[in-house]
Structure formats: structure tokens, C-alpha cells
Write a protein that holds these residues in place. Structure first.
Motif, short mmCIF file in Angstrom:
data_model
loop_
_atom_site.label_atom_id
_atom_site.label_comp_id
_atom_site.label_asym_id
_atom_site.label_seq_id
_atom_site.Cartn_x
_atom_site.Cartn_y
_atom_site.Cartn_z
N ILE A 17 13.09 -0.43 -2.07
CA ILE A 17 14.51 -0.08 -2.24
C ILE A 17 15.34 -1.32 -2.56
CG2 ILE A 17 16.48 1.16 -1.27
CD1 ILE A 17 14.55 2.56 0.65
N ASP A 39 13.41 -13.00 0.79
CA ASP A 39 12.28 -12.12 1.12
C ASP A 39 11.09 -12.96 1.55
OD1 ASP A 39 11.46 -8.95 0.07
OD2 ASP A 39 9.87 -10.32 0.71
N ASN A 65 11.98 -16.10 5.96
CA ASN A 65 11.82 -15.10 7.00
C ASN A 65 13.17 -14.86 7.68
OD1 ASN A 65 11.04 -13.63 9.26
ND2 ASN A 65 9.14 -14.82 9.54
N THR A 91 8.15 -1.07 7.42
CA THR A 91 8.69 0.27 7.12
C THR A 91 7.70 1.44 7.23
OG1 THR A 91 8.23 -0.02 4.76
CG2 THR A 91 10.42 -0.69 5.54
N TYR A 155 8.40 2.71 14.79
CA TYR A 155 9.23 2.33 13.63
C TYR A 155 10.66 2.82 13.84
CZ TYR A 155 11.46 2.89 9.03
OH TYR A 155 12.36 2.87 8.00
N LYS A 159 14.17 0.64 14.33
CA LYS A 159 15.35 0.77 13.45
C LYS A 159 16.57 1.21 14.29
CE LYS A 159 15.62 0.32 9.58
NZ LYS A 159 15.85 -0.89 8.71
N ASN A 185 12.97 8.17 0.59
CA ASN A 185 13.17 7.78 -0.82
C ASN A 185 11.86 7.91 -1.59
OD1 ASN A 185 15.66 5.18 -1.13
ND2 ASN A 185 15.59 6.80 0.39
P1 NAD Z 1 9.41 -2.04 1.85
O1 NAD Z 1 8.39 -1.99 2.93
O2 NAD Z 1 9.05 -1.55 0.50
O3 NAD Z 1 9.92 -3.56 1.66
C1 NAD Z 1 10.28 -4.37 2.72
C2 NAD Z 1 10.58 -5.76 2.16
O4 NAD Z 1 11.02 -6.59 3.26
C3 NAD Z 1 9.35 -6.44 1.55
O5 NAD Z 1 9.69 -7.03 0.30
C4 NAD Z 1 9.00 -7.52 2.58
O6 NAD Z 1 8.40 -8.67 1.99
C5 NAD Z 1 10.35 -7.84 3.19
N1 NAD Z 1 10.23 -8.38 4.55
C6 NAD Z 1 9.50 -7.87 5.57
N2 NAD Z 1 9.63 -8.67 6.66
C7 NAD Z 1 10.47 -9.67 6.32
C8 NAD Z 1 10.99 -10.81 7.02
N3 NAD Z 1 10.64 -11.03 8.28
N4 NAD Z 1 11.83 -11.62 6.37
C9 NAD Z 1 12.18 -11.40 5.06
N5 NAD Z 1 11.70 -10.35 4.35
C10 NAD Z 1 10.85 -9.50 4.97
O7 NAD Z 1 10.69 -1.30 2.42
P2 NAD Z 1 11.62 -0.21 1.73
O8 NAD Z 1 10.92 1.08 1.70
O9 NAD Z 1 12.18 -0.78 0.49
O10 NAD Z 1 12.79 -0.08 2.83
C11 NAD Z 1 13.90 -0.99 2.82
C12 NAD Z 1 14.83 -0.64 3.96
O11 NAD Z 1 15.28 0.71 3.81
C13 NAD Z 1 14.17 -0.72 5.33
O12 NAD Z 1 15.09 -1.29 6.24
C14 NAD Z 1 13.89 0.74 5.68
O13 NAD Z 1 13.92 0.94 7.08
C15 NAD Z 1 15.05 1.44 5.00
N6 NAD Z 1 14.79 2.84 4.60
C16 NAD Z 1 13.68 3.15 3.86
C17 NAD Z 1 13.48 4.46 3.45
C18 NAD Z 1 12.28 4.85 2.58
O14 NAD Z 1 12.09 6.04 2.31
N7 NAD Z 1 11.48 3.91 2.12
C19 NAD Z 1 14.40 5.45 3.81
C20 NAD Z 1 15.53 5.09 4.54
C21 NAD Z 1 15.71 3.78 4.93
#
Ligand code: NAD
Length: 350
Positions: A17, A39, A65, A91, A155, A159, A185
Motif C-alpha cells: 500500500i 523502509d 528501521n 502485516t 496482528y 495494530k 486491500n
Molecule cells: P506490506 O507488508 O506489504 O509492507 C510493509 C512494509 O513495511 C514493507 O516494505 C517493509 O519493508 C516495511 N517495514 C516493515 N518493518 C519495518 C521497520 N521496522 N522499519 C521500516 N520499514 C519496515 O504491508 P501493506 O499491506 O502495504 O500494509 C501497509 C499498512 O497498511 C500496514 O500498517 C497495515 O497494517 C495497513 N493495512 C493493510 C491492509 C491490507 O489489506 N494489506 C488493510 C488495512 C490496513
């Protein structure tokens, strides 16, 4: 008046996202902004997802980080950041059941460290990206901004804790924060551990397609480009301390969704659907599996004029075609590693 953002820190901008959000912002060619993607590059990150905008002079990348407060503050000062949108997280629910600790560290402590940065740079605005899973499971009705928190997986609990931290910091330290809770999503560049890309990958390999329980769990699905458009509206227009629930108005049982996806796949490949449908196999249900999520997004619609633009049929078709055209990417997705929380050096900045 919209919030004026000159320099935006995006945590987790190599994820599914976060990267869609960065692509969305930088697609606005006349927008004068600096976007700094911060990231850690865990297994869930993809450099491919930002390849098309990587040379945009408004884009910068810092490998770091969120647990490393010093590094975050360095980035904030170096790029004169005035707003932050926080996507970085662990996630995947199944990973949180197998190994919850990393979820607590990244999602709770990571958000805590960012909020501490905010305390030290209180003129910044902070938007926290969260999930509808914090509200638990629904029998009837819809989640909205007043729904009680009832997380059922590690998880979701991590959150939920991060949401509470954001709220408490805003209240206690008078910081400018906003928060959103979104439903499932789907779209391009989603890691192959998640339902839709996982099913496609396995179907293309003619492997069994594991569906939890009887496949009757209901999820609401939102095309990722609609989610990031909502986030942009919130970032620009929402008043401090406002929260929003975001959804697609597209409830489907997991089984319905998988069947629809396989039928579309068969259509695209000019094959018989049954060949793919026969691959579905029901597996033991996920522990604590929430029965139903559904979202009332009327606050977002009424206050900011947002509503989904891409319906599920169109979104699934777009998504499927993207994965078929990008099979290499789909098959290159790494399995989650037991990661070490690394402290990236300043020299990693590029
Ligand atoms: P994802 O797992 O695809 O990506 C997570 C990103 O965070 C990765 O690029 C990873 O390298 C980075 N990351 C992880 N730990 C880190 C750290 N300690 N420091 C810096 N970077 C770090 O996640 P996503 O699906 O894109 O979700 C993004 C956000 O949206 C999350 O907070 C998730 O809870 C929220 N969300 C996701 C969904 C969904 O359907 N995927 C729905 C609602 C909310």
C-alpha cells in the motif's frame, strides 16, 4: 484550506500500500512535494514497486528501521519533513500467529518510536494507517469510527495497540495526528503470502488452493488505488485527531472471492474454469479467525467526498491482468524470513 505539505515522510513505502501511495502522489506532475520513503526492506518490500518513480527528482529513499529513533530523526531533519504517513508494519495474520514477537516490536514499539520523534518535532502532522481487524468480528451491521476495539489475532492486537498509542500521544502531548482503519486491500504488488496473489500463484502452478474452514468468512475488499486516494484526502483535509473507517462496500465470502478469481483466470487464459475450481481444498481453520468484517465509510464520504471508484469486478480484472503480465514478480516473492531487526547505517541512505 488543505494542509500544506512540502516534505512527506512515508514509512513502509516499499510495501504493497505504501508504494501505491507514493506512485499516486507522484503521478500528480504539478505537485511540488518531496516524498521520502523510509523502509527497512524486509521480505515484504519490493524495489520494483517504485521503479517507475525512482528517478523522479521529488523522490528519495532511506533504508532504515522505524525502531531506530535516531535514524528517523536524522531523516526528518535532513529532508525538513513536515508530515509523516505511517505504513510500515508486519502485516500477515498467519505470520503473527506463528511468531507474534516481531509484530509487537514493529507495530507497537515501532509506532511508539515514531511518536517519540513526533514529540521531539511537534510541528509535524502524523497519519497512522491501520486496519479494520482491530474491531474484531461482526455478526450484523458495520464497523464505523465508534466501533469498540476487539482484536482477535496478535496482528490485530498489535495494530490496536498502535492506534491507542497514536490517540494517547495526540491527547497527552497535543500533537497533530489522524488515523484510518481500512478493510482488505487488493491490487498490484501485493506480497504472494496474501490471499489473492497466493491463489493466483498456486493456480498457475496447478497446486492445491487452501481455503480456511468452509470458506464462509466474509471480508470487505477495496482496490488499493482507492485506499491511497482516500489517504491522500485525509492527509490534506482532515482535522487533527479525526479518525476514518475506509471500505469498499464489497463484501464477499472467501470462497466466493476465490471462485470468482479462478473463473476470471480461466476466462483470461481461455481455459475451462473447472480445471481451476477443482484445485480448491478446504484446510483447518485459522485460530481466532474473524467471521465477518464490513465497513460504514459514510464519514469519509460526507466529510471528504471520497468513495470507491473501482468496483470489485473491475478491480479483480485489473489485478488479475497485472499479475499475469508480471508473473516474474509474482513468482519472485520471497517467503517471510525470520528476520533480524537490523539497524541500517546512515551510509545506506541513497
Ligand atoms: P506490506 O507488508 O506489504 O509492507 C510493509 C512494509 O513495511 C514493507 O516494505 C517493509 O519493508 C516495511 N517495514 C516493515 N518493518 C519495518 C521497520 N521496522 N522499519 C521500516 N520499514 C519496515 O504491508 P501493506 O499491506 O502495504 O500494509 C501497509 C499498512 O497498511 C500496514 O500498517 C497495515 O497494517 C495497513 N493495512 C493493510 C491492509 C491490507 O489489506 N494489506 C488493510 C488495512 C490496513
Amino acid at each position: 484550506m488543505p494542509r500544506k505539505i512540502n516534505s512527506l515522510l512515508v514509512t513502509g513505502g516499499l510495501g504493497f500500500i505504501g508504494s501505491a501511495f507514493i506512485r499516486f502522489v507522484l503521478k500528480q506532475k504539478n505537485l511540488q512535494i518531496r516524498v521520502v520513503n523510509f523502509d527497512l526492506m524486509t521480505y515484504a518490500a519490493s524495489l520494483e514497486s517504485v521503479k517507475k518513480i525512482a528517478k523522479d527528482p521529488r523522490y528519495f529513499f532511506v533504508k532504515g528501521n522505524i525502531l531506530d529513533q535516531k535514524k528517523v530523526l536524522e531523516a526528518i531533519d535532513r529532508f525538513a519533513i513536515d508530515a509523516c504517513i505511517h505504513f510500515a508494519a508486519e502485516t500477515h495474520v498467519d505470520n503473527s500467529i506463528a511468531d507474534p514477537k516481531l509484530f509487537l516490536r514493529t507495530n507497537i514499539e515501532g509506532t511508539f518510536e515514531l511518536l517519540e520523534c513526533l514529540r521531539k518535532r511537534p510541528s509535524l502532522h502524523f497519519h497512522h494507517v491501520s486496519t479494520d481487524e482491530v474491531f474484531g468480528s461482526l455478526e450484523n451491521g458495520f464497523f464505523n469510527e465508534d466501533s469498540p476495539y476487539r482484536p482477535n489475532s496478535p496482528y490485530a492486537a498489535s495494530k490496536a495497540a498502535s492506534d491507542h498509542l497514536v490517540r494517547s500521544y495526540a491527547r497527552t502531548y497535543k500533537l497533530s495526528t489522524t488515523l484510518s482503519n481500512c478493510s482488505n486491500n487488493y491490487g498490484p504488488f501485493q506480497n504472494a503470502e496474501k490471499l489473492i496473489p497466493q491463489m493466483l500463484k498456486k493456480a498457475l502452478l496447478k497446486q492445491r488452493l487452501p481455503v480456511y474452514g468452509t470458506g464462509e468468512n466474509v471480508r470487505d475488499w477495496l482496490f488499493v488505488e482507492d485506499h491511497v486516494a482516500a489517504l491522500w484526502q485525509i492527509l490534506l483535509w482532515a482535522a487533527p485527531s479525526q479518525t476514518f473507517t475506509i471500505g469498499g462496500g464489497a463484501e464477499k465470502t472467501n470462497l466466493e472471492l476465490v471462485r470468482r478469481l479462478l473463473e476470471l483466470l480461466a476466462f483470461e487464459l481461455k481455459e475451462a474454469p473447472q480445471k481451476y475450481l477443482d484445485l480448491i481444498s478446504f484446510v483447518k481453520d485459522r485460530p481466532g479467525h474473524d467471521r465477518r468484517y464490513a465497513i460504514d465509510f459514510s464519514r469519509l464520504r460526507k466529510q471528504l467526498g471520497w468513495q470507491p471508484q473501482v468496483d470489485l469486478a473491475e478491480g479483480l480484472k485489473k489485478t488479475l491482468r497485472w499479475y499475469l503480465a508480471n508473473r516474474e514478480w509474482l513468482f519472485s516473492q520471497k517467503a517471510p524470513l525470520k528476520q533480524l531487526i537490523k539497524k541500517a547505517a546512515v551510509s545506506d541512505c541513497i
